[in-house]
Design a protein around this motif. Structure first.
Motif, PDB file in Angstrom:
ATOM      1  N   ASP A  18      29.761  29.635 124.851  1.00 25.23           N
ATOM      2  CA  ASP A  18      31.035  29.265 126.075  1.00 25.23           C
ATOM      3  C   ASP A  18      30.741  30.785 126.613  1.00 25.23           C
ATOM      4  OD1 ASP A  18      31.211  27.077 125.988  1.00 25.23           O
ATOM      5  OD2 ASP A  18      33.206  26.520 124.909  1.00 25.23           O
ATOM      6  N   ASN A  19      30.708  32.143 125.682  1.00 20.44           N
ATOM      7  CA  ASN A  19      31.229  33.154 125.965  1.00 20.44           C
ATOM      8  C   ASN A  19      29.888  34.067 127.151  1.00 20.44           C
ATOM      9  OD1 ASN A  19      32.079  35.997 126.097  1.00 20.44           O
ATOM     10  ND2 ASN A  19      31.554  36.116 123.723  1.00 20.44           N
ATOM     11  N   HIS A  20      29.961  33.577 128.742  1.00 24.38           N
ATOM     12  CA  HIS A  20      28.849  34.433 129.641  1.00 24.38           C
ATOM     13  C   HIS A  20      28.934  35.842 128.920  1.00 24.38           C
ATOM     14  CE1 HIS A  20      27.429  33.657 133.306  1.00 24.38           C
ATOM     15  NE2 HIS A  20      26.476  34.168 132.968  1.00 24.38           N
ATOM     16  N   VAL A  21      28.564  36.459 128.249  1.00 21.40           N
ATOM     17  CA  VAL A  21      27.991  37.918 128.198  1.00 21.40           C
ATOM     18  C   VAL A  21      27.629  38.822 129.395  1.00 21.40           C
ATOM     19  CG1 VAL A  21      27.421  39.386 127.049  1.00 21.40           C
ATOM     20  CG2 VAL A  21      28.608  37.485 126.061  1.00 21.40           C
ATOM     21  N   LEU A  22      26.113  38.407 129.909  1.00 21.20           N
ATOM     22  CA  LEU A  22      25.255  39.257 131.004  1.00 21.20           C
ATOM     23  C   LEU A  22      25.985  38.385 131.609  1.00 21.20           C
ATOM     24  CD1 LEU A  22      22.916  40.939 128.719  1.00 21.20           C
ATOM     25  CD2 LEU A  22      24.597  41.717 129.223  1.00 21.20           C
ATOM     26  N   SER A  41      33.691  48.908 125.476  1.00 21.73           N
ATOM     27  CA  SER A  41      33.690  47.821 124.060  1.00 21.73           C
ATOM     28  C   SER A  41      33.716  46.181 124.945  1.00 21.73           C
ATOM     29  CB  SER A  41      34.545  48.349 122.580  1.00 21.73           C
ATOM     30  OG  SER A  41      33.845  47.182 121.681  1.00 21.73           O
ATOM     31  N   GLY A  42      31.996  45.748 124.217  1.00 19.72           N
ATOM     32  CA  GLY A  42      32.311  44.316 124.412  1.00 19.72           C
ATOM     33  C   GLY A  42      31.654  44.035 126.198  1.00 19.72           C
ATOM     34  N   SER A  43      31.833  45.451 126.887  1.00 21.24           N
ATOM     35  CA  SER A  43      31.051  44.364 128.349  1.00 21.24           C
ATOM     36  C   SER A  43      29.733  44.061 128.514  1.00 21.24           C
ATOM     37  CB  SER A  43      31.292  46.194 129.165  1.00 21.24           C
ATOM     38  OG  SER A  43      30.543  46.723 128.228  1.00 21.24           O
ATOM     39  N   GLY A  44      28.866  44.217 126.966  1.00 19.88           N
ATOM     40  CA  GLY A  44      27.732  43.382 127.067  1.00 19.88           C
ATOM     41  C   GLY A  44      26.385  44.638 126.480  1.00 19.88           C
ATOM     42  N   LYS A  45      26.714  45.906 126.267  1.00 19.26           N
ATOM     43  CA  LYS A  45      25.635  46.995 126.737  1.00 19.26           C
ATOM     44  C   LYS A  45      24.600  46.081 125.709  1.00 19.26           C
ATOM     45  CE  LYS A  45      28.843  50.030 125.854  1.00 19.26           C
ATOM     46  NZ  LYS A  45      30.066  49.132 125.911  1.00 19.26           N
ATOM     47  N   SER A  46      24.791  45.729 124.327  1.00 17.62           N
ATOM     48  CA  SER A  46      24.454  45.882 123.472  1.00 17.62           C
ATOM     49  C   SER A  46      23.624  44.913 123.653  1.00 17.62           C
ATOM     50  CB  SER A  46      24.891  45.793 122.127  1.00 17.62           C
ATOM     51  OG  SER A  46      25.943  47.572 121.732  1.00 17.62           O
ATOM     52  N   THR A  47      24.450  43.810 124.505  1.00 14.28           N
ATOM     53  CA  THR A  47      22.974  42.531 124.142  1.00 14.28           C
ATOM     54  C   THR A  47      21.827  42.747 125.749  1.00 14.28           C
ATOM     55  OG1 THR A  47      25.293  41.051 123.592  1.00 14.28           O
ATOM     56  CG2 THR A  47      23.649  39.952 125.391  1.00 14.28           C
ATOM     57  N   LEU A  48      22.752  43.261 126.732  1.00 19.81           N
ATOM     58  CA  LEU A  48      21.750  43.971 127.023  1.00 19.81           C
ATOM     59  C   LEU A  48      20.084  44.994 126.759  1.00 19.81           C
ATOM     60  CD1 LEU A  48      20.280  44.745 130.357  1.00 19.81           C
ATOM     61  CD2 LEU A  48      21.776  46.277 130.343  1.00 19.81           C
TER      62      LEU A  48
HETATM   63  P1  ADP Z   1      29.147  46.164 123.948  1.00 16.65           P
HETATM   64  O1  ADP Z   1      27.351  46.491 123.586  1.00 16.65           O
HETATM   65  O2  ADP Z   1      29.444  46.676 124.781  1.00 16.65           O
HETATM   66  O3  ADP Z   1      30.368  46.404 123.416  1.00 16.65           O
HETATM   67  P2  ADP Z   1      28.390  43.406 122.944  1.00 16.65           P
HETATM   68  O4  ADP Z   1      26.947  43.501 123.518  1.00 16.65           O
HETATM   69  O5  ADP Z   1      28.094  43.988 121.903  1.00 16.65           O
HETATM   70  O6  ADP Z   1      29.300  44.680 123.696  1.00 16.65           O
HETATM   71  O7  ADP Z   1      29.053  42.308 123.405  1.00 16.65           O
HETATM   72  C1  ADP Z   1      28.589  41.419 124.481  1.00 16.65           C
HETATM   73  C2  ADP Z   1      30.153  40.398 124.057  1.00 16.65           C
HETATM   74  O8  ADP Z   1      29.155  39.740 123.132  1.00 16.65           O
HETATM   75  C3  ADP Z   1      31.275  40.445 123.063  1.00 16.65           C
HETATM   76  O9  ADP Z   1      32.452  39.777 123.126  1.00 16.65           O
HETATM   77  C4  ADP Z   1      30.756  39.926 121.318  1.00 16.65           C
HETATM   78  O10 ADP Z   1      31.832  39.101 120.789  1.00 16.65           O
HETATM   79  C5  ADP Z   1      29.640  38.627 122.389  1.00 16.65           C
HETATM   80  N1  ADP Z   1      28.906  38.780 121.099  1.00 16.65           N
HETATM   81  C6  ADP Z   1      27.490  40.033 120.977  1.00 16.65           C
HETATM   82  N2  ADP Z   1      26.543  39.295 120.275  1.00 16.65           N
HETATM   83  C7  ADP Z   1      26.765  38.482 119.942  1.00 16.65           C
HETATM   84  C8  ADP Z   1      26.309  36.997 119.435  1.00 16.65           C
HETATM   85  N3  ADP Z   1      24.987  37.496 118.204  1.00 16.65           N
HETATM   86  N4  ADP Z   1      26.958  35.563 118.960  1.00 16.65           N
HETATM   87  C9  ADP Z   1      27.985  35.564 119.750  1.00 16.65           C
HETATM   88  N5  ADP Z   1      28.468  36.487 119.921  1.00 16.65           N
HETATM   89  C10 ADP Z   1      28.154  37.721 120.376  1.00 16.65           C
END
Ligand code: ADP
Ligand code: MG
Length: 245
Positions: A18-22, A41-48
């Motif tokens: 349910d967590n819409h990250v990007l 922190s938590g803004s989605g940078k690593s996910t991107l």
């Molecule tokens: P940032 O790098 O900007 O701190 P992240 O991209 O790490 O942010 O995380 C953004 C959101 O995505 C957070 O709420 C984190 O809990 C969630 N998230 C990241 N990776 C995963 C994963 N593999 N499974 C579930 N949630 C994730």
């Protein structure tokens, strides 16, 4: 034919359950450009960053690297990923191997280089990042800054066209940050295409061609360092900069 963007991200969405990250990211990086991604922190940078080399599968949208669509189900992901070097906050070196072996292993396994050739290239790259004297040391015998430079050498030894860095200095003691940033600055000056998630505003200001500020899964603003760091237009950017500067 025009040269394709090094990275081209279009309407990228990523959800974890349910967590819409990007929430719809669009941006490009051209060959030779350095783009710094900043944000809370938590803004989605690593996910991107992880979506750019498909360590995470986007939920929606497209990612192109050098004109090849990685989100195309038929694409050979491994072949494209070989052109992308990645450096993480935690260096992820093999603890039982020496620095030299750490830089050789993927060259031999993935690129099928001979042991001799892999060793020559490993030594060149360890020299380049200033840890040539530490070839025989295991990670536990190295400082964090030295370990991170070995990790950079390992990525460079694969001859990547572009490099992704995810907070490469965040795990380091403050006095070791400068050595790693200096190596990254040198790479930038040599023309490497780089996407760097960082909290080092000095580095972003001096080295980045463009700065992207993310918050809440969207790009809030982007532009030159002078624009985004020096004269931010959005309150969210200003609030973030007040905390980190
Ligand atoms: P940032 O790098 O900007 O701190 P992240 O991209 O790490 O942010 O995380 C953004 C959101 O995505 C957070 O709420 C984190 O809990 C969630 N998230 C990241 N990776 C995963 C994963 N593999 N499974 C579930 N949630 C994730
Ligand atoms: Mg992160």
């Amino acid at each position: 034919m025009t040269t394709p963007h090094a990275i081209d991200v279009r309407n990228l969405h990523k959800s974890f359950g349910d967590n819409h990250v990007l929430k719809g990211i669009d941006f490009t990086i051209d060959p030779g450009q350095v783009v710094c991604v900043i944000g809370p922190s938590g803004s989605g940078k690593s996910t991107l960053l992880r979506c750019v080399n498909m360590l995470e599968r986007p939920t929606e949208g497209k990612v192109f690297v050098e004109g090849v669509e990685l989100t195309d189900p038929d694409v050979d992901i491994d072949a494209v990923r070989r052109r992308i070097g990645m450096v993480f906050q935690q260096f992820n070196l093999f603890p039982h191997m020496t620095a030299l072996q750490n830089v050789m292993i993927s060259q031999q396994r993935v690129l099928k280089r001979s042991k001799k050739e892999a060793e020559i290239i490993a030594r060149e790259n360890l020299d380049k990042v200033g840890v040539g004297a530490k070839c025989a040391a295991r990670p536990a015998e190295l400082s964090g800054g030295q370990q991170q430079r070995v990790a950079i050498a390992r990525a460079l030894a694969m001859n990547p066209d572009l490099m992704l860095f995810d907070e490469p200095t965040s795990a380091l003691d403050p006095e070791l940050v400068g050595d790693v940033l200096m190596v990254m600055r040198k790479l930038a000056e040599e023309g490497m295409t780089m996407m760097v998630v960082t909290h080092e505003m000095g580095f972003a200001r001096e080295v980045a061609d463009r700065v992207v500020f993310m918050d809440g899964g969207v790009i809030v603003e982007e532009g030159t360092p002078a624009q985004v760091i020096g004269d931010p237009q959005h309150e969210r950017t200003r609030a973030f900069l007040r905390r980190v500067l």
